[in-house]
Scaffold this active site. Structure first.
Site, PDB file in Angstrom:
ATOM      1  CG  MET A 296      -1.876  -1.197   1.236  1.00 37.24           C
ATOM      2  SD  MET A 296      -2.694  -1.468  -0.354  1.00 37.24           S
ATOM      3  CE  MET A 296      -3.480  -3.038  -0.051  1.00 37.24           C
ATOM      4  CG  ASP A 297       3.610   2.468   3.143  1.00 34.27           C
ATOM      5  OD1 ASP A 297       2.791   3.386   3.332  1.00 34.27           O
ATOM      6  OD2 ASP A 297       4.110   1.814   4.071  1.00 34.27           O
ATOM      7  CB  ILE A 298       5.112   0.142  -2.998  1.00 34.73           C
ATOM      8  CG1 ILE A 298       6.247  -0.236  -2.051  1.00 34.73           C
ATOM      9  CG2 ILE A 298       5.627   0.177  -4.441  1.00 34.73           C
ATOM     10  CD1 ILE A 298       6.740  -1.658  -2.214  1.00 34.73           C
TER      11      ILE A 298
ATOM     12  CB  ALA B 209       5.363   5.682  -3.244  1.00 35.31           C
TER      13      ALA B 209
END
Length: 428
Positions: A187-189, A192
């Site tokens: 989810m972070d990637i 981003a």
């Protein structure tokens, strides 16, 4: 820590010396920390943007301490993974002098990126409304957990939380137990990548209009998107996605199988692929044309019996036998690898994904490349992530024109934290 690994990874091959960068001349002031914001700004840095990372003095980004931490540089592999090609400026934003310097840097910027808790940048006077007055062409990107406005703007969010709340976790694992989170910060990637794309779109719009704008990307929104087409499948059918382990609810046969020596994965995403698998790989044309297996729905209804046939056949020969036959037949397949096996695989070597890059204290560090290949504007040569405040004097001298005396005065006023910053050679 990195001993005996040098032979595993080739040295990075430099880009053509005269080739331009895609984001040449773009300056990014990066107030972000942890993963979603810094990974977005690293994408921009790899494209050639000048990224200046603003960090708290001494401590810096908390993500620096995620393990394993190399004892000689005081930062971990995760931080190296997400912060290359940046310069670090240490500013105490709780001091009037540190805030003044931050505003001066923003006034020179094309892009600002921040992922503080909602309200922090407003309290500092560094929010978009404040910054745009002195820099109307500014693209200001906020990466938040649940949005900057509304009933949930105050909530903190991390990758595993939104994996759970978005429904993503409920889709993964096996049906006889709770859903399972992905260990990778997907989810972070994903957030981003969304933020980097949003910034690029805003820069393109600015090239036409001359005006900047505010950009917002929320972690929860990205997580819901990352559930894929399952969301609309649910809306259409009213049914919740079920966990299927390593099989697929949409295609069959799709799953992990065992050759005589190794496990591998195949995905028959169409009737033609299934027919090639049976006729050319297993030499069972009778099954390729059998009416019981004529469609994906029919094969899914008979998944257990079909998998039993495949399990029995695949167990008779080693992986290399089946790999060669499936490659010729055009059946998508691949080994079930560990991370270590993947980065040392022929495919990863062919694509030059993991290489060695020079490091001034360690000699070299590993570097994982972005999956972007430009023909005319190749990505920047990777430079390892900086130490906290490594470039403070250099950046303030070059960007704001500060001389040595002014830098010393800023340090004395607490702009760089309570301890005086070690004096470096400042550009004249």
């Amino acid at each position: 820590m990195l001993q005996n690994l040098e032979a595993d990874f080739p040295a990075h091959s430099p880009r053509p010396a005269q080739a331009p960068h895609a984001l040449e001349g773009i300056r990014v002031i990066d107030f972000s920390h942890f993963i979603a914001g810094p990974f977005a700004t690293m994408i921009l840095a790899d494209m050639g943007a000048e990224v200046i990372k603003i960090e708290a003095p001494q401590r810096g980004d908390d993500f620096r301490q995620y393990p394993p931490v190399h004892p000689d540089i005081g930062q971990g592999a995760p931080f190296l993974w997400s912060n290359r090609n940046k310069r670090s400026v240490a500013l105490d934003l709780k001091s009037a002098e540190g805030l003044r310097i931050a505003r001066e840097l923003i006034a020179t910027a094309d892009v600002v990126v921040e992922n503080f808790s909602t309200g922090v940048m407003e309290r500092l006077g560094l929010d978009y409304a404040s910054c745009r007055h002195g820099n109307p062409a500014l693209v200001y990107c906020s990466v938040s957990a649940y949005g900057r406005e509304g009933a949930f703007a105050d909530r903190l969010g991390f990758d595993p939380i939104v994996q759970a709340e978005s429904g993503f976790m409920s889709m993964n694992g096996y049906p006889d137990r709770e859903g399972v989170r992905a260990l990778s910060p997907v989810m972070d990637i994903g957030t981003a990548m969304m933020a980097a794309n949003a910034i690029l779109g805003a820069l393109l719009a600015r090239a036409r209009t001359g005006q900047g704008q505010a950009v917002e990307v929320a972690l929860f929104d990205s997580a819901v998107l990352m559930t894929g087409y399952a969301t609309l499948q649910h809306v259409f059918s009213g049914e919740e996605p079920r966990r299927h382990g390593n099989t697929s609810p949409d295609t069959c046969p799709s799953g992990a199988f065992r050759a005589r020596d190794r496990s591998f994965y195949i995905n028959c995403g169409s009737n033609k692929i299934f027919q090639r698998l049976m006729a050319q790989v297993l030499e069972r044309p009778d099954l390729a044309e059998h009416p019981d297996y004529a469609s994906g729905a029919a094969r899914s209804a008979r998944r257990e019996e079909l998998f039993a046939i495949l399990d029995e056949a695949f167990a008779k020969e080693p992986w290399t036998h089946w790999q060669a036959r499936m490659r010729v037949a055009g059946v998508p397949c691949g080994l079930v690898r560990t991370v270590g096996e993947a980065v040392r695989s022929p495919e990863a070597r062919e694509r030059k994904l993991l290489t060695r890059i020079p490091h001034d204290r360690l000699g070299w560090v590993p570097n994982l490349a972005l999956p972007i290949r430009y023909s005319a504007t190749p990505l920047a040569d990777p430079v390892p992530a900086p130490t906290v405040g490594q470039h403070t004097r250099e950046v303030l001298g070059a960007v704001l024109g500060y001389g040595a005396d002014r830098l010393d005065a800023c340090a004395a006023a607490g702009a760089f934290g309570p301890a005086p910053l070690a004096r470096e050679a400042a550009p004249s």
